[in-house]
Design a protein around this motif. Sequence first.
Motif, PDB file in Angstrom:
ATOM      1  N   SER A 146       4.962   3.359   6.348  1.00 54.15           N
ATOM      2  CA  SER A 146       3.901   2.405   6.008  1.00 54.15           C
ATOM      3  C   SER A 146       2.975   2.042   7.161  1.00 54.15           C
ATOM      4  CB  SER A 146       4.537   1.113   5.488  1.00 54.15           C
ATOM      5  OG  SER A 146       5.471   0.608   6.441  1.00 54.15           O
ATOM      6  N   ARG A 204       2.598   1.692  -3.410  1.00 54.53           N
ATOM      7  CA  ARG A 204       1.645   2.226  -4.390  1.00 54.53           C
ATOM      8  C   ARG A 204       1.430   3.726  -4.164  1.00 54.53           C
ATOM      9  NH1 ARG A 204      -2.437  -0.659  -2.958  1.00 54.53           N
ATOM     10  NH2 ARG A 204      -3.303   0.967  -1.616  1.00 54.53           N
ATOM     11  N   ASN A 205       1.327   4.113  -2.918  1.00 53.52           N
ATOM     12  CA  ASN A 205       1.150   5.522  -2.608  1.00 53.52           C
ATOM     13  C   ASN A 205       2.371   6.347  -3.012  1.00 53.52           C
ATOM     14  OD1 ASN A 205      -1.448   5.184  -1.585  1.00 53.52           O
ATOM     15  ND2 ASN A 205      -0.727   4.836   0.512  1.00 53.52           N
ATOM     16  N   ASN A 221       2.386   6.879  -6.658  1.00 57.23           N
ATOM     17  CA  ASN A 221       1.355   7.845  -7.059  1.00 57.23           C
ATOM     18  C   ASN A 221       1.661   9.263  -6.585  1.00 57.23           C
ATOM     19  OD1 ASN A 221      -0.227   6.019  -8.463  1.00 57.23           O
ATOM     20  ND2 ASN A 221      -1.400   5.414  -6.652  1.00 57.23           N
ATOM     21  N   THR A 231       1.630   8.262   3.075  1.00 58.44           N
ATOM     22  CA  THR A 231       1.875   6.947   2.473  1.00 58.44           C
ATOM     23  C   THR A 231       1.426   5.814   3.386  1.00 58.44           C
ATOM     24  OG1 THR A 231       4.142   7.151   3.323  1.00 58.44           O
ATOM     25  CG2 THR A 231       3.791   7.626   0.975  1.00 58.44           C
ATOM     26  N   THR A 248      -1.155   6.062   5.643  1.00 56.20           N
ATOM     27  CA  THR A 248      -2.551   6.124   6.054  1.00 56.20           C
ATOM     28  C   THR A 248      -3.551   6.066   4.911  1.00 56.20           C
ATOM     29  OG1 THR A 248      -2.424   8.545   6.075  1.00 56.20           O
ATOM     30  CG2 THR A 248      -2.011   7.402   8.153  1.00 56.20           C
ATOM     31  N   TYR A 249      -3.135   6.430   3.708  1.00 55.92           N
ATOM     32  CA  TYR A 249      -4.082   6.456   2.595  1.00 55.92           C
ATOM     33  C   TYR A 249      -4.337   5.053   2.059  1.00 55.92           C
ATOM     34  CZ  TYR A 249      -6.358   7.581  -1.804  1.00 55.92           C
ATOM     35  OH  TYR A 249      -7.254   7.638  -2.841  1.00 55.92           O
ATOM     36  N   ASP A 250      -5.607   4.630   2.080  1.00 57.00           N
ATOM     37  CA  ASP A 250      -6.019   3.348   1.501  1.00 57.00           C
ATOM     38  C   ASP A 250      -5.127   2.203   1.976  1.00 57.00           C
ATOM     39  OD1 ASP A 250      -7.623   1.683  -0.011  1.00 57.00           O
ATOM     40  OD2 ASP A 250      -6.526   2.020  -1.880  1.00 57.00           O
ATOM     41  N   ASN A 251      -4.895   2.159   3.274  1.00 52.02           N
ATOM     42  CA  ASN A 251      -3.996   1.148   3.846  1.00 52.02           C
ATOM     43  C   ASN A 251      -4.643   0.545   5.094  1.00 52.02           C
ATOM     44  OD1 ASN A 251      -1.945  -0.406   4.878  1.00 52.02           O
ATOM     45  ND2 ASN A 251      -0.550   1.281   5.294  1.00 52.02           N
ATOM     46  N   PRO A 252      -5.321  -0.591   4.970  1.00 51.03           N
ATOM     47  CA  PRO A 252      -5.959  -1.218   6.126  1.00 51.03           C
ATOM     48  C   PRO A 252      -5.005  -2.063   6.974  1.00 51.03           C
ATOM     49  CG  PRO A 252      -6.454  -2.478   4.152  1.00 51.03           C
ATOM     50  CD  PRO A 252      -5.646  -1.286   3.704  1.00 51.03           C
ATOM     51  N   ALA A 275       0.832  -1.203   0.000  1.00 51.60           N
ATOM     52  CA  ALA A 275       0.000   0.000   0.000  1.00 51.60           C
ATOM     53  C   ALA A 275       0.868   1.254   0.000  1.00 51.60           C
ATOM     54  CB  ALA A 275      -0.929  -0.008   1.216  1.00 51.60           C
ATOM     55  N   GLN A 331      -2.168  -1.019   8.674  1.00 53.00           N
ATOM     56  CA  GLN A 331      -1.229  -0.120   9.341  1.00 53.00           C
ATOM     57  C   GLN A 331      -0.631  -0.669  10.630  1.00 53.00           C
ATOM     58  OE1 GLN A 331      -3.104   3.807   9.743  1.00 53.00           O
ATOM     59  NE2 GLN A 331      -4.255   3.385   7.876  1.00 53.00           N
TER      60      GLN A 331
END
Length: 357
Positions: A188, A135-136, A139, A146, A148-152, A132, A154
């Motif tokens: 991450s 990928r961040n 992008n 990096t 916290t965004y779209d990262n389940p 995750a 953590q």
Amino acid sequence: MTPVGTEPELDDRILGGWLGRIAGNMLGKPVEQGDLWTRDRIDRYLRRAAALPLTDYLPEPADEGLAGALRPEWRQCVRGRIHGSCRDDDVDYAILGLHLLETHGFGFSTEQVGDLWLLRLPYLQTFTAERAAYRNLANGLKPPLTATYDNPYQEWIGALIRADAYGWTSPGDPRRAAALARRDAVLSHTGNGVYGAMFAAALIAAAFTAPGIRDALEQALAVVPASCRLARTVRRVASLHATRLPWEETLATVAEETAGLGWIHTVPNAAVLTAGLLYGDGDFTRTIALTVRGGLDTDSNGATAGSVAGVLTGARAIPAQWTDPLEDTVRSAVFGFDGVRISELAERTVRLARTGA
């Protein structure tokens, strides 16, 4: 246990950490699927092969049915078939941590950790929180977004397995090791995911000078918030061990108390790791065997337990059945490091530990 008073002794301890991490990882890799390979199932497998007590790498499966349940890499990780270490992220990140310190020094930034991932680490060899974050990064996001965004994921175990290089290069200085590990982890992870990395780095650093594993654990607990769930769970395992509760009952108790977190979450895996270290009581073989038999993320826990135990005992005290099959060779997905010698990695780590800046 040898003191860290002379250069040869420091060399031996750091080599012990590398060998221990790789051996522990290899031991746990075939059964790395905690929702399938429970403690009971692992022990049934070992009893069927007459391999309890466990004193060597896992035996080959007795039949095809068992073989199908193992990780696909099992053929390179069971006793009699090992010729150098097989590739695994638990070792890749130790190599990457070493390379980071060689490239940017101890003042590295979290952004530089991310840059090195993009340069040296293949995307498809990352998993969960690391994938995750990768990928961040690709992008265009920057830390801490990096993580916290779209990262389940953590608070999963990924940052903890990246911590060894910071402990090996901070012998006897757990706070410094934890600070370095935190700077890496926040790329991450958050919360207990970060605390797990700090705890592991501090534990490895403390193992260089602590009189025993319980003292090393106490020093490692001092670097994370006392009220966090990771610290409370580690203290719970230590308190149960102090009452002389059997290892199996300690793990069963803590498993109930951490139920629902999942088999890759940092907290239940920290419990398995702590139990393996305490009940292993400084014996390298017993430590990694109990840790892997504890289940959950077996290769990650085996690797960290092996790293701590290897630093405590030194390389010379690790039994040959663990080190000889490794043939001083590491397979790695980190660009430029595939086939590197374990002894070379240790020598490079020693140079960093001696300079300390």
